[in-house]
Design a protein around this motif. Structure first.
Motif, mmCIF file in Angstrom:
data_model
loop_
_atom_site.group_PDB
_atom_site.id
_atom_site.type_symbol
_atom_site.label_atom_id
_atom_site.label_comp_id
_atom_site.label_asym_id
_atom_site.label_seq_id
_atom_site.Cartn_x
_atom_site.Cartn_y
_atom_site.Cartn_z
ATOM 1 N N MET A 151 0.851 -1.168 0.000
ATOM 2 C CA MET A 151 0.000 0.000 0.000
ATOM 3 C C MET A 151 0.893 1.227 0.000
ATOM 4 O O MET A 151 1.829 1.333 0.780
ATOM 5 C CB MET A 151 -0.902 -0.008 1.230
ATOM 6 N N VAL A 152 0.594 2.167 -0.843
ATOM 7 C CA VAL A 152 1.384 3.383 -0.951
ATOM 8 C C VAL A 152 0.613 4.511 -0.294
ATOM 9 O O VAL A 152 -0.543 4.740 -0.618
ATOM 10 C CB VAL A 152 1.674 3.727 -2.433
ATOM 11 N N LEU A 153 1.250 5.223 0.626
ATOM 12 C CA LEU A 153 0.589 6.327 1.296
ATOM 13 C C LEU A 153 1.112 7.677 0.839
ATOM 14 O O LEU A 153 0.762 8.697 1.382
ATOM 15 C CB LEU A 153 0.752 6.212 2.816
ATOM 16 N N ALA A 154 1.942 7.669 -0.160
ATOM 17 C CA ALA A 154 2.425 8.938 -0.705
ATOM 18 C C ALA A 154 2.185 8.908 -2.212
ATOM 19 O O ALA A 154 2.308 7.870 -2.846
ATOM 20 C CB ALA A 154 3.899 9.112 -0.407
ATOM 21 N N SER A 155 1.822 10.052 -2.740
ATOM 22 C CA SER A 155 1.564 10.111 -4.179
ATOM 23 C C SER A 155 2.905 10.051 -4.916
ATOM 24 O O SER A 155 3.960 10.014 -4.312
ATOM 25 C CB SER A 155 0.803 11.395 -4.515
ATOM 26 N N THR A 156 2.844 10.088 -6.249
ATOM 27 C CA THR A 156 4.082 10.044 -7.026
ATOM 28 C C THR A 156 4.953 11.262 -6.741
ATOM 29 O O THR A 156 6.156 11.188 -6.830
ATOM 30 C CB THR A 156 3.766 9.968 -8.538
ATOM 31 N N ASN A 157 4.327 12.345 -6.357
ATOM 32 C CA ASN A 157 5.077 13.529 -5.946
ATOM 33 C C ASN A 157 5.283 13.450 -4.436
ATOM 34 O O ASN A 157 4.333 13.577 -3.685
ATOM 35 C CB ASN A 157 4.287 14.792 -6.330
ATOM 36 N N PHE A 161 3.022 7.030 12.496
ATOM 37 C CA PHE A 161 2.952 6.407 11.175
ATOM 38 C C PHE A 161 2.872 7.486 10.095
ATOM 39 O O PHE A 161 3.585 7.431 9.088
ATOM 40 C CB PHE A 161 1.732 5.486 11.127
ATOM 41 N N TRP A 162 2.043 8.486 10.324
ATOM 42 C CA TRP A 162 1.893 9.566 9.343
ATOM 43 C C TRP A 162 3.185 10.380 9.216
ATOM 44 O O TRP A 162 3.627 10.685 8.117
ATOM 45 C CB TRP A 162 0.725 10.475 9.727
ATOM 46 N N LEU A 163 3.802 10.684 10.354
ATOM 47 C CA LEU A 163 5.038 11.464 10.318
ATOM 48 C C LEU A 163 6.163 10.731 9.594
ATOM 49 O O LEU A 163 6.977 11.358 8.911
ATOM 50 C CB LEU A 163 5.514 11.803 11.736
ATOM 51 N N ASN A 164 6.204 9.420 9.719
ATOM 52 C CA ASN A 164 7.295 8.622 9.151
ATOM 53 C C ASN A 164 6.889 7.868 7.888
ATOM 54 O O ASN A 164 7.596 6.956 7.471
ATOM 55 C CB ASN A 164 7.807 7.631 10.201
ATOM 56 N N ARG A 165 5.783 8.234 7.295
ATOM 57 C CA ARG A 165 5.228 7.474 6.166
ATOM 58 C C ARG A 165 6.207 7.313 4.995
ATOM 59 O O ARG A 165 6.189 6.307 4.303
ATOM 60 C CB ARG A 165 3.926 8.109 5.690
ATOM 61 N N ASN A 166 7.068 8.287 4.784
ATOM 62 C CA ASN A 166 7.994 8.192 3.653
ATOM 63 C C ASN A 166 9.185 7.289 3.954
ATOM 64 O O ASN A 166 9.885 6.869 3.051
ATOM 65 C CB ASN A 166 8.487 9.585 3.249
ATOM 66 N N ARG A 167 9.401 6.976 5.228
ATOM 67 C CA ARG A 167 10.536 6.135 5.619
ATOM 68 C C ARG A 167 10.109 4.702 5.913
ATOM 69 O O ARG A 167 10.954 3.841 6.079
ATOM 70 C CB ARG A 167 11.210 6.717 6.860
ATOM 71 N N ILE A 168 8.820 4.453 5.985
ATOM 72 C CA ILE A 168 8.326 3.126 6.349
ATOM 73 C C ILE A 168 8.219 2.265 5.098
ATOM 74 O O ILE A 168 7.638 2.672 4.094
ATOM 75 C CB ILE A 168 6.953 3.219 7.049
#
Length: 175
Positions: A1-7, A52-59
């Motif tokens: 599951m991806v929680l960040a868009s392509t940008n 989880f939200w704060l670290n979403r790009n590192r998880i």
């Protein structure tokens, strides 16, 4: 599951909200099954989603999102219980350190124990036995009656006699 868009500068908040709405309640119930405190269970889940939200790009979730969420909540709940256990130990130690009996209290306690012991030895055998079964062994009157094969009224009467005699002797001694 991806929680960040392509940008990477535009996180997919809608995807996060879907995950939050889908799993928040079940995760709260799961946390509660571990910590047995509804407020703490919610706090654990809220704190998890915040982090989880704060670290979403590192998880990096390798298996399934659901497994990751439940394992994370389990670990957080166990850390909470471990922390609570340590707090309880310190509280108990602090209480023990701050509630040390003075020599006078120890002497008075010993005197009282001696009076109680002497009074109990002076009671009739059955009355003493009933008192000890109730006050020391924690048996209820019905259990004592069944054990000694006597009526509950007899147990009540003997307990009354024992307590009356104890009060009388302690009062005479100034307690």
């Amino acid at each position: 599951m991806v929680l960040a868009s392509t940008n990477p500068n535009e996180p997919d908040l809608k995807e996060f909200e879907k995950v939050f709405r889908k799993y928040y309640e079940p995760l709260c119930r799961y946390a509660y099954s571990i910590v047995r405190d509804a407020d703490e269970a919610e706090e654990i889940v809220q704190e998890f989603f915040y982090t989880f939200w704060l670290n979403r790009n590192r998880i990096s979730i390798r298996l399934s999102l659901k497994s990751y969420l439940y394992r994370s909540i389990r670990n957080s709940a166990l850390r909470y219980l471990q922390h609570k256990n340590i707090e309880d130990q310190y509280r108990t130690q602090d209480y023990a350190l701050n509630h040390v009996e003075s020599p006078e209290q120890v002497i008075q306690g010993n005197e009282m124990a001696g009076i109680i012991d002497k009074t109990l030895k002076g009671l009739p055998e059955r009355t003493r036995q009933i008192f000890l079964l109730n006050r020391i062994n924690g048996l209820k009157y019905k259990e004592i009656a069944d054990l000694l094969k006597i009526s509950i009224k007899t147990v009540e009467a003997d307990m009354g006699k024992a307590l009356l005699e104890l009060r009388l002797q302690l009062k005479r001694a100034g307690f």
